[in-house]
Design an enzyme around this catalytic site. Structure first.
Site, PDB file in Angstrom:
ATOM      1  N   PHE A 251       0.816  -1.209   0.000  1.00  0.00           N
ATOM      2  CA  PHE A 251       0.000   0.000   0.000  1.00  0.00           C
ATOM      3  C   PHE A 251       0.854   1.267   0.000  1.00  0.00           C
ATOM      4  CE2 PHE A 251      -4.496  -1.256   0.246  1.00  0.00           C
ATOM      5  CZ  PHE A 251      -4.272  -2.614   0.120  1.00  0.00           C
ATOM      6  N   CYS A 262     -15.151  -0.285  -0.946  1.00  0.00           N
ATOM      7  CA  CYS A 262     -14.818  -0.320   0.490  1.00  0.00           C
ATOM      8  C   CYS A 262     -14.191   0.958   1.012  1.00  0.00           C
ATOM      9  CB  CYS A 262     -13.926  -1.523   0.767  1.00  0.00           C
ATOM     10  SG  CYS A 262     -14.777  -3.050   0.402  1.00  0.00           S
ATOM     11  N   LYS A 265     -16.343   4.136   1.014  1.00  0.00           N
ATOM     12  CA  LYS A 265     -17.520   3.951   1.884  1.00  0.00           C
ATOM     13  C   LYS A 265     -17.088   3.839   3.349  1.00  0.00           C
ATOM     14  CE  LYS A 265     -19.166  -0.365   1.812  1.00  0.00           C
ATOM     15  NZ  LYS A 265     -18.976  -0.902   3.166  1.00  0.00           N
TER      16      LYS A 265
HETATM   17  C1  UDX Z   1      -9.986  -3.314   0.707  1.00  0.00           C
HETATM   18  C2  UDX Z   1      -9.120  -3.933   1.798  1.00  0.00           C
HETATM   19  O1  UDX Z   1      -7.791  -4.107   1.294  1.00  0.00           O
HETATM   20  C3  UDX Z   1      -9.704  -5.293   2.189  1.00  0.00           C
HETATM   21  O2  UDX Z   1      -8.935  -5.845   3.245  1.00  0.00           O
HETATM   22  C4  UDX Z   1     -11.148  -5.098   2.642  1.00  0.00           C
HETATM   23  O3  UDX Z   1     -11.731  -6.333   2.974  1.00  0.00           O
HETATM   24  C5  UDX Z   1     -11.962  -4.437   1.533  1.00  0.00           C
HETATM   25  O4  UDX Z   1     -11.368  -3.199   1.149  1.00  0.00           O
HETATM   26  P1  UDX Z   1     -10.344  -3.597  -1.880  1.00  0.00           P
HETATM   27  O5  UDX Z   1     -11.354  -2.522  -1.713  1.00  0.00           O
HETATM   28  O6  UDX Z   1     -10.684  -4.800  -2.675  1.00  0.00           O
HETATM   29  O7  UDX Z   1      -9.903  -4.156  -0.413  1.00  0.00           O
HETATM   30  O8  UDX Z   1      -9.093  -2.946  -2.576  1.00  0.00           O
HETATM   31  P2  UDX Z   1      -7.582  -2.672  -2.192  1.00  0.00           P
HETATM   32  O9  UDX Z   1      -6.746  -3.706  -2.808  1.00  0.00           O
HETATM   33  O10 UDX Z   1      -7.453  -2.458  -0.738  1.00  0.00           O
HETATM   34  O11 UDX Z   1      -7.324  -1.268  -2.948  1.00  0.00           O
HETATM   35  C6  UDX Z   1      -8.187  -0.197  -2.622  1.00  0.00           C
HETATM   36  C7  UDX Z   1      -7.834   0.980  -3.536  1.00  0.00           C
HETATM   37  O12 UDX Z   1      -6.535   1.490  -3.193  1.00  0.00           O
HETATM   38  C8  UDX Z   1      -7.775   0.609  -5.016  1.00  0.00           C
HETATM   39  O13 UDX Z   1      -8.353   1.667  -5.782  1.00  0.00           O
HETATM   40  C9  UDX Z   1      -6.282   0.500  -5.293  1.00  0.00           C
HETATM   41  O14 UDX Z   1      -5.948   0.794  -6.655  1.00  0.00           O
HETATM   42  C10 UDX Z   1      -5.734   1.562  -4.361  1.00  0.00           C
HETATM   43  N1  UDX Z   1      -4.348   1.319  -3.971  1.00  0.00           N
HETATM   44  C11 UDX Z   1      -4.050   0.220  -3.231  1.00  0.00           C
HETATM   45  C12 UDX Z   1      -3.373   2.235  -4.348  1.00  0.00           C
HETATM   46  O15 UDX Z   1      -3.658   3.222  -5.030  1.00  0.00           O
HETATM   47  N2  UDX Z   1      -2.093   2.025  -3.961  1.00  0.00           N
HETATM   48  C13 UDX Z   1      -1.737   0.920  -3.221  1.00  0.00           C
HETATM   49  O16 UDX Z   1      -0.544   0.776  -2.910  1.00  0.00           O
HETATM   50  C14 UDX Z   1      -2.747  -0.011  -2.857  1.00  0.00           C
END
Ligand code: UDX
Length: 434
Positions: A251, A262, A265
């Protein structure tokens, strides 16, 4: 064990399939007949890597069933998992609990013997108490316990995350309920961390985790802006930060802003929930505000890049909120596309899995390309908005030849600038000199 799962969305369906694969008898329940018909006809209703084969296998062997009839669905179930949506209320911005309360009220009429009602949906602190109240009122003296069973699945990795969770968090105040869930999760014994906490702590862990991850993404996006001005390289900075075990490498990938069903929200709900207690989560509120600003900033960078061209045509690669999913909900790419359309740009869009889900929102305002080359042909700029594996290997000579002006803005830092410049294309990315 016989279990019922209420809700067949991005959490409910992988959960039901996963528990069937582990040998349980699972009935998945949903109010939407079309969904249940598709599932009963062997048609998977959402894309998740590896889900379809497990779905078909367990549907064939009879361990996995689907129904719209809740009474039938919960009959004989020892655990009923509530995995319905908790969308952002359009006015209050809180998590809308109408589906949770409806499910609780409906299932209360059908409790015949002891059952554990496990709330897997992401719900505000105290929801377990509400669900308990609703069931007790619906059917006084019924024998049940309500537990919090938060989900940590990432979209695109739901199957992987179901079978390899970092932790199983169980918010239970009753010993009997704890035992029942230990039985259900027995296959994970010794393979992951089990955490038994109070119901309210369990409900908070999900929001606190997602809000923190959103803040982490927002942080690296701001650091990326700093690197662009200072001449540092955000990828090198992220690597250096990530080697600190207290920070960790995940991340820390800059992008056009976070999205999905997620983070947007859950951060809003977390902020609203806190304010109800008179607590201002300033970091969360800042991340919410600046994530919106970032999407507008990204759109402006694209408009500036083609500002000097009459009737500019832009290829947009990626519509989903992240790679590996077909989900376009709260996708930064979709927000940026809308902004570009407002500026009057003509767009050719392509996404490996998200096109069908995007069409009801984009209608005929864009050209839907069949692949990357088709999207880029004749355009003045190619923009990468979603981190799809497929976009890491573009055919630069073809793009150079077919684009009106061969330029790429990579908002996920997927590509290697040296290779691109060698092929004679102009390249811009985030957080480093490209
Ligand atoms: C998230 C949580 O990770 C998960 O544990 C929870 O159950 C649901 O919400 P998700 O929403 O599927 O999962 O996506 P995630 O992989 O967390 O990415 C969220 C957003 O952050 C995406 O738009 C992704 O592109 C962005 N992101 C993620 C970044 O821009 N940079 C990163 O390093 C990681």
């Amino acid at each position: 064990m016989k279990i019922a799962v209420i809700g067949t969305g991005y959490v409910g369906l992988p959960t039901g399939v996963g528990f069937a694969e582990l040998g349980n008898e699972v009935v998945c329940i949903d109010k939407i007949p079309e969904k249940i018909n598709d599932l009963n006809n062997g048609k998977i209703t959402l894309y998740e890597q590896g889900l379809e084969e497990l779905f078909l296998k367990n549907k064939e062997n009879g361990r996995l069933k689907f129904t719209t009839n809740l009474a039938d669905g919960v009959k004989g179930a020892e655990v009923i998992i509530i995995a319905v949506g908790t969308p952002t209320h359009p006015v209050t911005k809180e998590a809308d609990m109408k589906y949770i309360h409806a499910a609780a009220g409906e299932l209360s009429e059908h409790i015949k013997s002891y059952v554990v009602v496990a709330v897997k949906s992401t719900v505000p602190v105290g929801t377990g108490d509400d669900v308990e109240e609703i069931i007790s009122q619906g059917k006084p003296n019924s024998d049940f316990d309500v537990v919090s069973l938060p989900e940590f699945l990432r979209e695109g990795f739901a199957v992987e995350d179901f079978f390899n969770p970092d932790r199983i968090v169980i918010g239970a105040d009753s010993e009997k309920a704890k035992q029942k869930l230990k039985e259900l999760y027995a296959p994970f014994e010794g393979k992951t961390n089990f955490l038994f906490v109070s119901r309210k702590s369990s409900e908070t862990i999900k929001y606190a985790s997602n809000s923190f991850l959103a803040i982490k993404v927002h942080y690296i996006n701001e650091m990326s802006n700093f690197c662009e001005k200072s001449g540092a390289n955000i990828e090198e900075v992220a690597m250096g930060m990530g080697l600190d075990t207290r920070i960790g490498p995940k991340f820390l990938q800059p992008g056009p802003g976070y999205g999905g069903s997620c983070f947007p929200k859950d951060t809003l709900a977390m902020s609203c929930m806190a304010r109800k207690y008179g607590v201002h989560l300033n970091l969360v509120e800042t991340a919410i505000r600046h994530n919106e600003l970032r999407k507008a900033d990204m759109a402006l960078r694209i408009v500036d890049a083609v500002g000097d061209i009459k009737h500019p045509r832009v290829a947009v690669l990626g519509l989903t909120f992240k790679g590996g999913t077909d989900d376009v909900r709260e996708s930064p790419a979709m927000d940026i596309v809308e902004e570009l359309l407002r500026y009057g740009l003509s767009l050719k869009v392509y996404d490996p899995k998200g096109m069908e889900n995007a069409k009801p929102m984009l209608h005929d305002r864009v050209y839907y390309a069949k692949d990357v080359e088709d999207a880029c042909a004749g355009t003045d700029l190619c923009v990468i908005l979603t981190e799809w594996e497929e976009f890491k290997k573009l055919n630069f000579p073809v793009l150079k030849h077919n684009m009106r002006s061969p330029r790429i803005i990579d908002m996920r830092n997927l590509l290697n600038s040296a290779e691109i410049n060698l092929a004679g294309l102009e390249y811009k990315c985030l957080g480093r000199l490209c």
